[in-house]
Structure formats: structure tokens, C-alpha cells
Write a protein that holds these residues in place. Sequence first.
Motif, PDB file in Angstrom:
ATOM      1  N   GLY A 195       0.808  -1.214   0.000  1.00  0.00           N
ATOM      2  CA  GLY A 195       0.000   0.000   0.000  1.00  0.00           C
ATOM      3  C   GLY A 195       0.843   1.266   0.000  1.00  0.00           C
ATOM      4  N   ASP A 196       2.020   1.214   0.623  1.00  0.00           N
ATOM      5  CA  ASP A 196       2.933   2.352   0.594  1.00  0.00           C
ATOM      6  C   ASP A 196       3.448   2.575  -0.825  1.00  0.00           C
ATOM      7  N   ARG A 197       3.820   1.486  -1.481  1.00  0.00           N
ATOM      8  CA  ARG A 197       4.268   1.565  -2.877  1.00  0.00           C
ATOM      9  C   ARG A 197       3.175   2.147  -3.767  1.00  0.00           C
ATOM     10  N   ASP A 198       1.956   1.628  -3.609  1.00  0.00           N
ATOM     11  CA  ASP A 198       0.859   2.071  -4.462  1.00  0.00           C
ATOM     12  C   ASP A 198       0.512   3.531  -4.211  1.00  0.00           C
ATOM     13  N   SER A 199       0.554   3.954  -2.951  1.00  0.00           N
ATOM     14  CA  SER A 199       0.262   5.352  -2.627  1.00  0.00           C
ATOM     15  C   SER A 199       1.300   6.282  -3.232  1.00  0.00           C
ATOM     16  N   ALA A 200       2.566   5.872  -3.156  1.00  0.00           N
ATOM     17  CA  ALA A 200       3.637   6.678  -3.738  1.00  0.00           C
ATOM     18  C   ALA A 200       3.457   6.822  -5.239  1.00  0.00           C
ATOM     19  N   HIS A 201       3.267   5.713  -5.910  1.00  0.00           N
ATOM     20  CA  HIS A 201       3.183   5.747  -7.369  1.00  0.00           C
ATOM     21  C   HIS A 201       1.903   6.426  -7.852  1.00  0.00           C
ATOM     22  N   ALA A 202       0.851   6.388  -7.032  1.00  0.00           N
ATOM     23  CA  ALA A 202      -0.405   7.048  -7.417  1.00  0.00           C
ATOM     24  C   ALA A 202      -0.245   8.558  -7.535  1.00  0.00           C
ATOM     25  N   VAL A 203       0.702   9.122  -6.808  1.00  0.00           N
ATOM     26  CA  VAL A 203       0.922  10.575  -6.883  1.00  0.00           C
ATOM     27  C   VAL A 203       2.209  10.901  -7.640  1.00  0.00           C
ATOM     28  N   GLY A 204       2.787   9.892  -8.297  1.00  0.00           N
ATOM     29  CA  GLY A 204       3.991  10.126  -9.094  1.00  0.00           C
ATOM     30  C   GLY A 204       5.277  10.173  -8.307  1.00  0.00           C
ATOM     31  N   ALA A 205       5.226   9.742  -7.036  1.00  0.00           N
ATOM     32  CA  ALA A 205       6.414   9.789  -6.183  1.00  0.00           C
ATOM     33  C   ALA A 205       7.234   8.512  -6.320  1.00  0.00           C
ATOM     34  N   LEU A 206       8.448   8.553  -5.811  1.00  0.00           N
ATOM     35  CA  LEU A 206       9.325   7.391  -5.747  1.00  0.00           C
ATOM     36  C   LEU A 206       8.996   6.567  -4.506  1.00  0.00           C
ATOM     37  N   PHE A 207       9.482   5.321  -4.486  1.00  0.00           N
ATOM     38  CA  PHE A 207       9.233   4.446  -3.340  1.00  0.00           C
ATOM     39  C   PHE A 207      10.513   3.732  -2.941  1.00  0.00           C
ATOM     40  N   TYR A 208      10.801   3.764  -1.636  1.00  0.00           N
ATOM     41  CA  TYR A 208      11.918   2.976  -1.106  1.00  0.00           C
ATOM     42  C   TYR A 208      11.352   1.932  -0.155  1.00  0.00           C
ATOM     43  N   PRO A 209      11.566   0.636  -0.431  1.00  0.00           N
ATOM     44  CA  PRO A 209      10.986  -0.412   0.411  1.00  0.00           C
ATOM     45  C   PRO A 209      11.852  -0.785   1.608  1.00  0.00           C
TER      46      PRO A 209
END
Length: 299
Positions: A235-249
Motif C-alpha cells: 500500500g505504501d508503494r501504491d500510494s507513492a506511485h499514485a501521486v507520481g512519487a518514488l518508493f523505497y521499500p
Amino acid sequence: MSKFPPAAQPLIDFQPTQSFFIGIDSDGCAFDVMELKQKECFTPVTIRAWGLQPISKYARETAEWVNLYSKWRGANRWPNLVKVFDLLAERPEVKARGIKLPEGKTLKAFLTSGYSLSEPGLKDYIAAGHGDEELWHALDWTRGIDALVAETVRGVPPFPMVRESLQKLKDKADMIVVSVTASETLRREWGEHDLAQYVAVIAGQDMGAKRQHLEWAAKGKYPDDRVIVIGDAPGDRDSAHAVGALFYPIIPGVEERSWQRFYDEASDRFLNGAYAGAYEAALIAEFERVLSDTPPWES
């Protein structure tokens, strides 16, 4: 209803002070509290509050898989509760016991109502004329969880290298907490360990969903490639990508190594514009191999 919950105003009003923005999840990401909260608080309260004692073995296995080991890890407690009910209803072992499970019908209506998926949101939804026995029961359930969390979760420090990472970035990036945990709990945990000083806002479930936190605090205020979310759940990944942001797992099971890598390497790549692309994709691929959408009892 307003477009956003009143509690979210600090996110709406937030203005950049640095050139970069970092949203940080809390449970299971910054703090090693996921297993403690789920196994000692969420699951016992769920079994007791919803009358699942006759199938406690299966209820525990199902709830822990959904909330800790599946692709639904780290999601909001309300949809995850319904997911647990739905999975239990499908299990042959549960059907064989012949007990009546919660239907979740009015809970599902709440999930799609547009109200904040939090205790204040549920109270507002009930006050708007939607109250029934199941929803009042759900209110007692969430209050029971929060009370047990407050009693149980004490003295759990952040993962190694969290504090060092925040200290490294405090003069380079604006940082906020982005979480679906109750805000009161977040403020207590971040304050207890003196980490609140590094973040501008502590955003919990009463301030909206994680995607909304990011939209309101960061979208349009920073270039997309200067916004990153640190999280341990899909969900963190999806939230980031939904607003065009990067994601670090922060990868479940190897959280210490993940934070060390962020401190040593990924944070510098983010600041230097070398994070997006193949590097991010490789980290996400590693992360996605850890969590499943198929319950182990169906394998």
C-alpha cells in the motif's frame, strides 16, 4: 462532507522548507512494532470482539496472514477486518464448525462511503444515520484495539539506522509521517523516542489515506522526482506511485539491512537524482517477492 477531514488541515497548509520531501510509514517501517501490535493487540481483540472464539485457531492464522505476511500488510484496519471475515467465510475448516460469522455488510458500505476510515470517520458515518449493531460493534472493536495498544506497546525503539537517516536528511528534505495508525498512537511513539523533532507533520488514519496525505502535503509543491515514500507494505508503494512519487521499500524480515542501505546508498541517490529507474525497480522487485496474495492454507 468536506473534501478532506478537518484533522488533515496541517497537510493542506504545509509549505516546503527544503527542496526534497520524504514520507515515512511508521509501524513495521520506522518502528519494529507490527508483530507486537498484530499478535498481542489486534488479533486477540478481533477474536474476542467478534465472537470468533470457536474458530480462534483459524481466525488467528487468517488475521496474522492478512495483516503481516500478505500483500495487504500494513493496510488500513477497516478493509483488512473485512478481508479477514471474507477469507474465514471461505475456509472449509470454518464452515465445518457451523458458526455464524459477521457479515461485514454495513462495514463494506462504510468502506466505500467516502468517510475517513478511522474512529472519527465511523462516528460521523453513524451520526449521519447509518448506525446499526454491526457498526456500533465495530466502534467498540477499534477502541478496544487502541486501548490495548496504548497499554502494551511501550519502549519499542526505532529500527537501527532510522534515527541516523533522519539526522542525515533533516537539513536536506522535509519529512512527515504517513501512516494509517491512529494519530494519538503515532504521536506517543514518535515522541517517546524523540523522533518527532525530525518530522513536520505526523499524519495518521484520521487525516485520510496515505495517498491523500501525499497529495495534500507534497503533490504540486515539489517535483515528483524529489518526493519519496519509505514503507514496508504494498500500500505504501501504491500510494507513492499514485501521486507520481518514488518508493523505497523497507523489506519485511530484513528491515535493518534495508535501513542501512537507505542510509549508505539510497538516500544519496535520491538527493543526487540517481534513484529513479533501474535502481528503484530492482529494490521494488526484491520487495515484491516477499509478500503473497495466496494464503498458505490454499497452497
